[in-house]
Design an enzyme around this catalytic site. Structure first.
Site, PDB file in Angstrom:
ATOM      1  N   THR A  54      14.517  96.702  -6.313  1.00 30.08           N
ATOM      2  CA  THR A  54      13.537  95.648  -6.578  1.00 30.08           C
ATOM      3  C   THR A  54      12.798  95.262  -5.302  1.00 30.08           C
ATOM      4  O   THR A  54      13.344  95.293  -4.206  1.00 30.08           O
ATOM      5  CB  THR A  54      14.223  94.404  -7.156  1.00 30.08           C
ATOM      6  OG1 THR A  54      15.269  93.999  -6.279  1.00 30.08           O
ATOM      7  CG2 THR A  54      14.813  94.690  -8.521  1.00 30.08           C
TER       8      THR A  54
ATOM      9  N   LYS B 180       1.873  94.595  -3.428  1.00 31.48           N
ATOM     10  CA  LYS B 180       1.270  94.039  -4.628  1.00 31.48           C
ATOM     11  C   LYS B 180      -0.013  93.312  -4.263  1.00 31.48           C
ATOM     12  O   LYS B 180      -0.121  92.699  -3.209  1.00 31.48           O
ATOM     13  CB  LYS B 180       2.254  93.129  -5.353  1.00 31.48           C
ATOM     14  CG  LYS B 180       2.781  91.958  -4.569  1.00 31.48           C
ATOM     15  CD  LYS B 180       3.817  91.199  -5.400  1.00 31.48           C
ATOM     16  CE  LYS B 180       4.423  90.046  -4.634  1.00 31.48           C
ATOM     17  NZ  LYS B 180       5.339  90.498  -3.549  1.00 31.48           N
TER      18      LYS B 180
ATOM     19  N   SER C 238       3.800  82.170  -1.467  1.00 23.09           N
ATOM     20  CA  SER C 238       3.404  82.755  -2.738  1.00 23.09           C
ATOM     21  C   SER C 238       3.338  81.692  -3.830  1.00 23.09           C
ATOM     22  O   SER C 238       2.536  80.777  -3.757  1.00 23.09           O
ATOM     23  CB  SER C 238       4.366  83.891  -3.112  1.00 23.09           C
ATOM     24  OG  SER C 238       3.866  84.643  -4.193  1.00 23.09           O
TER      25      SER C 238
ATOM     26  N   ARG D 219      11.589  82.147   4.217  1.00 18.66           N
ATOM     27  CA  ARG D 219      11.005  81.263   3.205  1.00 18.66           C
ATOM     28  C   ARG D 219      11.947  80.091   2.998  1.00 18.66           C
ATOM     29  O   ARG D 219      13.145  80.280   2.818  1.00 18.66           O
ATOM     30  CB  ARG D 219      10.750  81.993   1.888  1.00 18.66           C
ATOM     31  CG  ARG D 219       9.911  81.174   0.914  1.00 18.66           C
ATOM     32  CD  ARG D 219       9.521  81.947  -0.317  1.00 18.66           C
ATOM     33  NE  ARG D 219       8.610  83.040  -0.030  1.00 18.66           N
ATOM     34  CZ  ARG D 219       8.045  83.812  -0.970  1.00 18.66           C
ATOM     35  NH1 ARG D 219       8.313  83.586  -2.238  1.00 18.66           N
ATOM     36  NH2 ARG D 219       7.235  84.791  -0.629  1.00 18.66           N
TER      37      ARG D 219
ATOM     38  N   GLU E 292       8.326  94.078 -12.865  1.00 21.12           N
ATOM     39  CA  GLU E 292       8.139  93.173 -13.994  1.00 21.12           C
ATOM     40  C   GLU E 292       7.707  91.764 -13.610  1.00 21.12           C
ATOM     41  O   GLU E 292       7.190  91.030 -14.436  1.00 21.12           O
ATOM     42  CB  GLU E 292       9.415  93.123 -14.842  1.00 21.12           C
ATOM     43  CG  GLU E 292      10.709  92.828 -14.085  1.00 21.12           C
ATOM     44  CD  GLU E 292      10.894  91.367 -13.750  1.00 21.12           C
ATOM     45  OE1 GLU E 292      10.534  90.518 -14.578  1.00 21.12           O
ATOM     46  OE2 GLU E 292      11.391  91.077 -12.642  1.00 21.12           O
TER      47      GLU E 292
END
Length: 595
Positions: A386, A425, A156, A57, A412
């Site tokens: 994470t 996700k 994203s 990215r 979160e």
């Protein structure tokens, strides 16, 4: 990818111009060279873009350090080579396959086609999602079609100048070690574009049956899967729900329309027209991330015009989900943790399995409320590092053991995974589940805020205070963490005895590899000496501090549990302030404090 430390900048310019056949990016480097802008050339060419567990990215510019047609080809040739070398069918490469998709960002379509071309030239079949898709369609299609790997071209919710190259492995999850290191090494060995690498017309020729365009097939199966999931959650009656929806200038609107049709709520949806169509420039938001301040302002203004009290949103590639509710005349954006426990409660209450056989997961920086729910309700809760690369892979491992089925995971940063659809996700699956929750709450005479209050009264009030400081360099970040560890030297412990007025009762250091709660002091979670991450427990408070892997930040995630909302919020804020003041010491280390 290897650093170019042993070459002059003129040699690096020559190398770039020899390799790059894209007119625009060649011109960028040639112009910089002609203008003798050696500082910029050093930034662009000296270091190669690093391949990690999220793939690639970066901003889209010419140079080895950024995303552009050449670095896409290099990455794809390396990934294709690794797929072949790691497959048990490597002698029959025509049996290998990859699925490739892309979003609407600048150059996404071009990057996807160059990626596909690299695989075709290696004799690997390409299942091509030939139009805009939301990111979860790639891991879903990978499992559906039995592919060896998947690539999604997306950044994203990053700014408009960025793009990304997201890699999934054969189990439908994001890659984790050692696969990421293996791919990185393979890229290093495949830096020279092969003959034909720039000719994306090969996709249209479909030579040798190595290209199959599958968007329609994959989408149809995906929505059938979503429909099957939400039908099992259906409530009796015809409760009407109304909400405003925004895809944040991304690709979410078309799949969202499918969801509202499946759930029969078309009449209750108002779309934010200014943000409805895919637009790679994201003109109405500073950052196209529903978490950012102001990002939902237009959606909330639209809701006010239509006297609607619920706003739902996806980020641009629709793998994240956000929601807001107007309570007592004031808009409240639900945090990622609040949404996480609302989904968790719904998944448990609608599961066809005995609660004792269900597993729910969350990441180390997410709320501890899920663990508290598990202790009271009896489901298995597991914490991971994470990132959904860990949540997805660990969920599969739990289910494979046979004692529990991992049905749901969250973290979160407004990411929610529903295992019956994908092990990543998925903002569209989350949208579908949230609508079923709205229908259920309407039937019960409550709202998201009302349901949250019920959960807090049952499990305790959990309030967070998260933030970060900007660090000038990785060396400074390491110095900050090393200084924190040394605070324990005087007490004879491996960690400090207190912070502020609170005694430290638990310490987990995933950099050094220590956990005070295990019998041998070794953490259950993976240790990574290349990154900084410490988790601390105190009376009523738990927090994690970590160095960001993608930004020059030291982040803190503080959560307090108390018998009331205000008490919990105050405790979390006090500890957060103490972390920054006593441990980070901005004035000593030159850190910039953010909220």
């Amino acid at each position: 990818m290897p650093e170019n430390t042993d070459k002059t900048i003129q040699e690096l310019v020559k190398e770039w111009l020899e390799l790059d056949q894209n007119e625009a990016t060649r011109k960028e480097i040639q112009d910089l060279s002609d203008n003798e802008d050696y500082n910029e050339l050093e930034k662009r060419l000296r270091h190669r873009i690093a391949f990690g567990t999220a793939g690639l990215r970066s901003s889209m510019q010419a140079g080895f350090a950024h995303l552009n047609p050449l670095t896409i080809i290099q990455a794809s040739q390396g990934l294709a080579s690794y797929v072949i070398s790691s497959s048990s069918t490597s002698t029959q490469t025509s049996q290998l396959s990859v699925i490739i998709g892309h979003d609407h960002r600048h150059n996404s379509s071009t990057f996807a086609k160059l990626t596909a071309t690299a695989f075709i030239l290696k004799g690997i079949k390409v299942y091509f999602l030939e139009d805009l898709v939301h990111t979860p369609l790639v891991p879903f299609g990978l499992n559906l079609l039995g592919s060896n790997a998947g690539v999604m071209i997306t950044a994203s919710h990053n700014p408009a100048r960025d793009n990304g190259y997201k890699v999934y492995w054969g189990n439908g999850c994001q890659i984790i070690p050692p696969v990421d290191a293996g791919i990185a090494a393979a890229i290093n060995e495949n830096l020279i574009p092969v003959e034909g690498a720039w000719d994306t017309n090969i996709l249209d020729r479909e030579e040798g049956g190595l290209v199959e365009k599958v968007k329609g097939k994959v989408e149809e199966a995906y929505f059938e899967r979503v429909k099957g999931m939400v039908e099992g959650m259906a409530v009796k009656g015809e409760e009407k729900v109304r909400f405003v929806y925004t895809p944040m200038h991304g690709v979410g609107l078309e799949p969202a329309k499918q969801v509202v049709r499946i759930l029969g709520v078309e009449d209750g949806v108002v779309v934010v027209e200014e943000q409805a169509k895919p637009d790679p420039d994201f003109p109405t938001v500073k950052f196209p991330n529903p978490e950012e301040k102001g990002a939902l302002d237009l959606a909330m203004a639209t809701a006010d015009k239509h006297d609607i009290t619920i706003v739902l949103a996806n980020d641009p590639d629709a793998d994240r989900f956000a929601a807001a509710e107007k309570v007592d005349g004031k808009w409240q954006i639900l945090t990622g943790n609040q949404l996480g426990v609302l989904f968790a409660s719904h998944m448990i209450s609608t599961s066809s399995l005995p609660t004792s056989e269900v597993a729910l997961l969350s990441s180390a920086v997410s709320t501890q409320m899920l663990a508290a729910m598990g202790q009271i309700d009896g489901f298995h809760h597991e914490e991971t590092l994470t990132g959904f690369k860990w949540l997805g892979n660990i969920a599969q491992q739990i289910t494979a053991r046979g004692t529990h089925k991992a049905v749901y995971a969250f973290e979160e940063a407004i990411g929610y995974m529903f295992s019956d659809v994908v092990h990543d996700k998925d903002g569209i699956a989350a949208l579908s589940v949230f609508i079923t929750m709205l229908k259920k709450w309407t039937a019960e005479g409550t709202t998201p805020a009302g349901k949250l209050q019920q959960l807090y009264e049952k499990y305790g009030f959990f309030e967070s205070c998260n933030g970060y400081v900007v660090s000038p360099s990785p060396d400074v970040t390491k110095r900050v963490f090393d200084g924190i560890r040394k605070l324990g030297d005087g007490s004879g412990k491996k960690y400090p005895g207190s912070l502020g007025e609170k005694e430290i009762t638990y310490w987990r250091d995933l950099t050094e590899g220590y956990d005070s709660a295990t019998t041998n002091g070794v953490p259950v979670l993976p240790v990574d000496k290349s990154s900084q991450m410490i988790t601390v427990g105190m009376d009523g408070v738990r927090f994690t501090i970590r160095g960001s892997g993608t930004e020059p930040k030291i982040k803190y995630y503080v959560e307090a549990k108390a018998s009331g909302k205000e008490e919990a919020a105050k405790a979390a804020k006090t500890v957060a302030d103490n972390i920054v003041k006593e441990w980070f010491k901005p004035e000593v280390h030159g850190l910039v404090v953010q909220s």
